[in-house]
Design a protein around this motif. Structure first.
Motif, mmCIF file in Angstrom:
data_model
loop_
_atom_site.group_PDB
_atom_site.id
_atom_site.type_symbol
_atom_site.label_atom_id
_atom_site.label_comp_id
_atom_site.label_asym_id
_atom_site.label_seq_id
_atom_site.Cartn_x
_atom_site.Cartn_y
_atom_site.Cartn_z
ATOM 1 N N PHE A 15 28.243 48.124 45.053
ATOM 2 C CA PHE A 15 28.121 46.808 44.431
ATOM 3 C C PHE A 15 28.161 46.906 42.897
ATOM 4 N N VAL A 16 27.621 47.967 42.354
ATOM 5 C CA VAL A 16 27.722 48.188 40.904
ATOM 6 C C VAL A 16 29.184 48.382 40.530
ATOM 7 N N LEU A 17 29.899 49.174 41.343
ATOM 8 C CA LEU A 17 31.323 49.381 41.095
ATOM 9 C C LEU A 17 32.076 48.060 41.136
ATOM 10 N N LEU A 18 31.866 47.271 42.197
ATOM 11 C CA LEU A 18 32.562 45.991 42.303
ATOM 12 C C LEU A 18 32.210 45.060 41.151
ATOM 13 N N LEU A 19 30.962 45.060 40.749
ATOM 14 C CA LEU A 19 30.548 44.220 39.624
ATOM 15 C C LEU A 19 31.253 44.639 38.336
ATOM 16 N N LEU A 20 31.277 45.927 38.054
ATOM 17 C CA LEU A 20 31.946 46.411 36.845
ATOM 18 C C LEU A 20 33.443 46.138 36.883
ATOM 19 N N VAL A 21 34.042 46.337 38.047
ATOM 20 C CA VAL A 21 35.480 46.089 38.180
ATOM 21 C C VAL A 21 35.784 44.604 37.998
ATOM 22 N N MET A 22 34.961 43.727 38.591
ATOM 23 C CA MET A 22 35.196 42.285 38.438
ATOM 24 C C MET A 22 34.985 41.824 36.997
ATOM 25 N N LEU A 23 34.016 42.392 36.310
ATOM 26 C CA LEU A 23 33.827 42.049 34.896
ATOM 27 C C LEU A 23 35.051 42.463 34.075
ATOM 28 N N ALA A 24 35.549 43.672 34.329
ATOM 29 C CA ALA A 24 36.747 44.139 33.614
ATOM 30 C C ALA A 24 37.962 43.298 33.994
ATOM 31 N N GLY A 88 44.632 29.858 47.792
ATOM 32 C CA GLY A 88 44.332 30.284 46.428
ATOM 33 C C GLY A 88 45.559 30.546 45.587
ATOM 34 N N SER A 89 46.701 30.685 46.205
ATOM 35 C CA SER A 89 47.941 30.850 45.448
ATOM 36 C C SER A 89 48.548 29.499 45.095
ATOM 37 N N MET A 90 48.433 28.558 45.989
ATOM 38 C CA MET A 90 49.080 27.265 45.788
ATOM 39 C C MET A 90 48.461 26.484 44.627
ATOM 40 N N PHE A 91 47.150 26.369 44.603
ATOM 41 C CA PHE A 91 46.512 25.530 43.589
ATOM 42 C C PHE A 91 46.660 26.078 42.161
ATOM 43 N N PRO A 92 46.447 27.357 41.931
ATOM 44 C CA PRO A 92 46.668 27.866 40.567
ATOM 45 C C PRO A 92 48.122 27.726 40.103
ATOM 46 N N ILE A 93 49.071 27.898 41.019
ATOM 47 C CA ILE A 93 50.482 27.751 40.639
ATOM 48 C C ILE A 93 50.778 26.307 40.271
ATOM 49 N N MET A 94 50.202 25.363 41.009
ATOM 50 C CA MET A 94 50.385 23.951 40.667
ATOM 51 C C MET A 94 49.793 23.661 39.289
ATOM 52 N N LEU A 95 48.620 24.213 39.012
ATOM 53 C CA LEU A 95 47.985 24.025 37.706
ATOM 54 C C LEU A 95 48.843 24.632 36.602
ATOM 55 N N TYR A 96 49.351 25.853 36.828
ATOM 56 C CA TYR A 96 50.186 26.516 35.833
ATOM 57 C C TYR A 96 51.457 25.708 35.556
ATOM 58 N N LEU A 107 41.107 28.939 35.003
ATOM 59 C CA LEU A 107 40.811 28.770 36.424
ATOM 60 C C LEU A 107 40.576 30.125 37.085
ATOM 61 N N LEU A 108 41.461 31.087 36.824
ATOM 62 C CA LEU A 108 41.288 32.418 37.397
ATOM 63 C C LEU A 108 39.986 33.068 36.926
ATOM 64 N N ALA A 109 39.655 32.879 35.660
ATOM 65 C CA ALA A 109 38.399 33.430 35.134
ATOM 66 C C ALA A 109 37.201 32.751 35.805
ATOM 67 N N GLY A 110 37.288 31.447 36.023
ATOM 68 C CA GLY A 110 36.215 30.733 36.711
ATOM 69 C C GLY A 110 36.020 31.234 38.136
ATOM 70 N N ILE A 111 37.117 31.443 38.839
ATOM 71 C CA ILE A 111 37.047 31.991 40.204
ATOM 72 C C ILE A 111 36.436 33.388 40.161
ATOM 73 N N ILE A 116 31.830 37.227 40.841
ATOM 74 C CA ILE A 116 30.797 38.089 40.244
ATOM 75 C C ILE A 116 29.413 37.663 40.738
ATOM 76 N N ALA A 117 29.178 36.354 40.767
ATOM 77 C CA ALA A 117 27.888 35.859 41.267
ATOM 78 C C ALA A 117 27.692 36.228 42.732
ATOM 79 N N LEU A 118 28.742 36.135 43.537
ATOM 80 C CA LEU A 118 28.643 36.500 44.956
ATOM 81 C C LEU A 118 28.370 37.992 45.132
ATOM 82 N N ILE A 119 28.976 38.823 44.297
ATOM 83 C CA ILE A 119 28.727 40.271 44.358
ATOM 84 C C ILE A 119 27.265 40.564 44.023
ATOM 85 N N ILE A 120 26.738 39.889 43.006
ATOM 86 C CA ILE A 120 25.339 40.096 42.618
ATOM 87 C C ILE A 120 24.408 39.698 43.764
ATOM 88 N N VAL A 121 24.666 38.536 44.364
ATOM 89 C CA VAL A 121 23.827 38.074 45.478
ATOM 90 C C VAL A 121 23.932 39.035 46.661
#
Length: 129
Positions: A15-24, A88-96, A107-111, A116-121
């Protein structure tokens, strides 16, 4: 020994690995905002490597956390993965296509922040390490 196994061992906790990877990963998304081919190629390389680290570790975590048979767990994991990949591919492409790169990256950063919050929980609620 696979590279991800070595990285998980070094992090002492998946979980530490996933958290660090998601932050990066989240931070690297903002490289796409710089109008330069060098930054775009660098951002693609970094996000691809980081996503590979995430993707290669998540099925194992899900299998260890699930009380069900591995076959059932993998089937559910893949079904959910592909469902959300399609949506998850359709909506960001429409936004772009309507608003450009800035709102798309936000949007991608928000997701990613939600992830990140789910990994912490999940890290707090399980004993997988």
């Amino acid at each position: 020994m696979m590279l991800t196994t070595k990285i998980v061992a070094r992090a002492n906790n998946v979980f530490v690995l996933l958290l660090l990877v998601m932050l990066a990963f989240t931070a690297s998304l903002f490289l796409f905002l710089v109008e330069s081919i060098v930054f775009a190629v660098t951002a693609m390389m970094i996000t691809s490597i980081l996503f590979s680290l995430i993707y290669s570790n998540c099925p194992g975590i899900v299998n260890r956390a699930s009380p069900f048979d591995v076959g059932v767990t993998n089937s559910m994991y893949l079904s959910i993965y592909y469902l959300f990949t399609a949506a998850g591919s359709m909506f960001p492409i429409m936004l772009y296509s309507r608003s450009g790169i800035g709102p798309f990256v936000l949007l991608l950063a928000g997701i990613s922040i939600v992830n990140i919050a789910l990994i912490i929980v999940a890290g707090r609620k399980t004993k997988l390490g």
